[in-house]
Design a protein around this motif. Structure first.
Motif, PDB file in Angstrom:
ATOM      1  N   GLU A 191       0.844  -1.207   0.000  1.00 38.53           N
ATOM      2  CA  GLU A 191       0.000   0.000   0.000  1.00 38.53           C
ATOM      3  C   GLU A 191       0.877   1.254   0.000  1.00 38.53           C
ATOM      4  OE1 GLU A 191      -3.229   0.000  -0.228  1.00 38.53           O
ATOM      5  OE2 GLU A 191      -3.758  -2.051   0.293  1.00 38.53           O
TER       6      GLU A 191
ATOM      7  N   GLU B 202     -10.149  -5.330   1.057  1.00 33.00           N
ATOM      8  CA  GLU B 202      -9.320  -5.969   0.043  1.00 33.00           C
ATOM      9  C   GLU B 202     -10.123  -6.967  -0.788  1.00 33.00           C
ATOM     10  OE1 GLU B 202      -6.570  -4.792  -0.477  1.00 33.00           O
ATOM     11  OE2 GLU B 202      -5.608  -4.089   1.361  1.00 33.00           O
TER      12      GLU B 202
ATOM     13  N   ASP C  28      -4.941  -5.727  -5.149  1.00 26.61           N
ATOM     14  CA  ASP C  28      -5.857  -6.280  -4.160  1.00 26.61           C
ATOM     15  C   ASP C  28      -6.238  -7.730  -4.426  1.00 26.61           C
ATOM     16  OD1 ASP C  28      -5.598  -4.033  -2.718  1.00 26.61           O
ATOM     17  OD2 ASP C  28      -7.477  -3.107  -3.337  1.00 26.61           O
TER      18      ASP C  28
ATOM     19  N   HIS D  44      -3.623  -8.823  -2.174  1.00 26.33           N
ATOM     20  CA  HIS D  44      -3.908  -8.468  -0.781  1.00 26.33           C
ATOM     21  C   HIS D  44      -5.066  -9.275  -0.190  1.00 26.33           C
ATOM     22  CE1 HIS D  44      -2.109  -4.189  -1.609  1.00 26.33           C
ATOM     23  NE2 HIS D  44      -1.226  -5.173  -1.760  1.00 26.33           N
TER      24      HIS D  44
END
Ligand code: FES
Ligand SMILES: [Fe+2]
Ligand SMILES: [Fe+2]
Lengths: 337, 96
Positions: free
Chosen positions: A170, A236, A270, A273
């Motif tokens: 991030e 996420e 993501d 993630h």
């Protein structure tokens, strides 16, 4: 950033008091009648935002020492209680076995929680609507990742490593220009928005502030570390596909590669993630601290509920042909037009 | 210090099989096409699509969640890289 305009007795008192020397002015407990819904209580959400922001970048006019003033913390605790009561009321989660947490998160995030804002913005949203959407999102995205980072020192072992792995990405893996909060500035600029930190707090309603405040609530209190992890996982796990649609929508409206970078980046980032968040973060946390299982799912459900509430607000306002902002806005001309 | 065999830069490469999802790659890996052209990787951990439906291949974009469950790749050893994409259906609409 500058102190925002007050929206009621509590925020008015706060804005007044915070300009003075810390500690010299006692802050009375609030005697105000709470609005029926804390999520939509303008005065409450702005006051919470004020209290929380002292832990992030602070305000130009406010002495940093206010951050830990006991009177202020007491006032904040009262506001947080009202917020929590409302969240508990809005979000009901069934008990879950620690081993089932990743599955529970998967089920929760794969069911619809509200109208599809991504679909609307992809297919038919106007440039003005897209700009409003980005403006609402700027409250969180200009400090993206920061509230979840509070969780790192509260975890150990695998869940900690998982959170660090997500957060490092991030924050751009050490490259400032790749930090998600920085990439978002390109989108704002392309839409003719001011990318200054906290620039649009006055323009957004309580529900938008609530989407950001809830992460600060979970992040600043150790007892909420489970909910914080669950909140991150929910974000996420509901990101790749919506961001694919947002990117497509902005391209349809003329956005170039720099304008859509933020959305395009999240499609790929993501997808990584969400795996780490559901399994390595939340799954192993639930097994290490079984008592947190319910909180993890609660935090995830809060994220989805508030996200849906904001989407409902935007689409309802646009449906009525109105702006979703608190006041009309003058725009500088953007490139994506 | 014990000398251990590691990847090029000192990081062992690990591949994680995500259930009904992508492969997570960590370590000092390189991704390339069959003719040796290197594919740019901008993050330390990547997710490689193995359902065949990603719009940003070779990376995963979460589309696997829209693929009908029985057609999803499993984590069972020996099951290869998943099912034949041509034989699966995706619940996305026309506007992809
Ligand atoms: S495995 Fe995720 S899109 Fe194919
Ligand atoms: Fe991000
Ligand atoms: Fe992310």
């Amino acid at each position: 950033m500058r102190l925002p305009e007050p929206r009621g007795p509590v925020s008015e008192h706060l804005v007044e008091v915070l300009r003075r020397e810390p500690g010299t002015v006692p802050i009375p407990g609030t005697t105000r009648q709470p609005a029926p819904s804390a999520v939509h209580d303008e005065d409450l959400q702005l006051s919470l935002f004020l209290c929380y922001e002292l832990h992030y970048r602070g305000f130009d006019e406010v002495d940093d020492a206010w951050e830990w003033q006991p009177e202020l913390l007491g006032l904040r605790a009262g506001l947080e209680r009202a917020f929590e009561v409302d969240l508990r009321d809005r979000v009901r989660v069934r008990p879950v076995a620690p081993d089932d947490v990743p599955t529970a998160l998967g089920d929760l995030t794969s069911t619809d929680h509200g109208p599809s804002l991504p679909r609307h913005l992809q297919r038919k949203g106007t440039l003005g609507q897209f700009r409003e959407f980005v403006l609402h999102r700027s409250i969180y995205h200009r400090k993206e990742a920061d509230p979840h980072t509070w969780g790192i020192p509260r975890l150990a072992g695998r869940p900690k490593a998982a959170l660090v792995e997500i957060q490092a990405d991030e924050y751009g893996g050490g490259q400032p220009e790749r930090m998600h909060a920085e990439i978002f500035r390109h989108t704002m600029q392309a839409l003719g928005l001011d990318d200054g930190y906290g620039r649009y707090v006055d323009a957004v309603p309580a529900v938008t502030l609530a989407t950001s405040n809830v992460i600060s609530l979970f992040g600043l209190r150790r007892r909420w570390r489970g909910a914080l992890a669950g909140h991150l996982a929910a974000i996420e796990m509901t990101s790749s596909q919506p961001n694919r649609r947002y990117g497509a929508g902005l391209r349809r409206l003329g956005g170039d590669e720099l304008a859509t970078w933020f959305f395009d980046e999240h499609v790929v980032a993501d997808a990584v993630h969400e795996q780490i968040a559901a399994h390595d973060l939340c799954g192993t946390l639930a097994r290490a601290e079984p008592d947190l299982a319910a909180d993890i799912v609660f935090g995830a459900a809060c994220a989805l509920d508030l996200d849906a509430e904001l989407a409902t607000h935007l689409l309802a306002a646009w449906d009525r042909g109105e702006s979703s902002l608190r006041r009309p806005f003058g725009w500088s001309s953007g490139q994506a037009s | 210090m014990t000398a251990r065999h590691r990847g090029r830069g000192g990081n062992p490469i690990t591949v994680t099989l995500c259930e009904n999802g992508p492969l997570l790659l960590r370590g000092d890996f390189v991704i390339q096409t069959q003719d040796g052209r290197q594919i740019a990787v901008r993050r330390r951990t990547v997710a490689l699509c193995r359902c065949g439906h990603s719009t940003v291949g070779p990376f995963c974009d979460g589309t696997h969640k829209l693929v009908r469950r029985r057609d999803r790749p499993s984590t069972a050893a020996g099951s290869g890289t998943g099912t034949d994409p041509a034989g699966t259906s995706v619940d996305t609409e026309e506007e992809r």
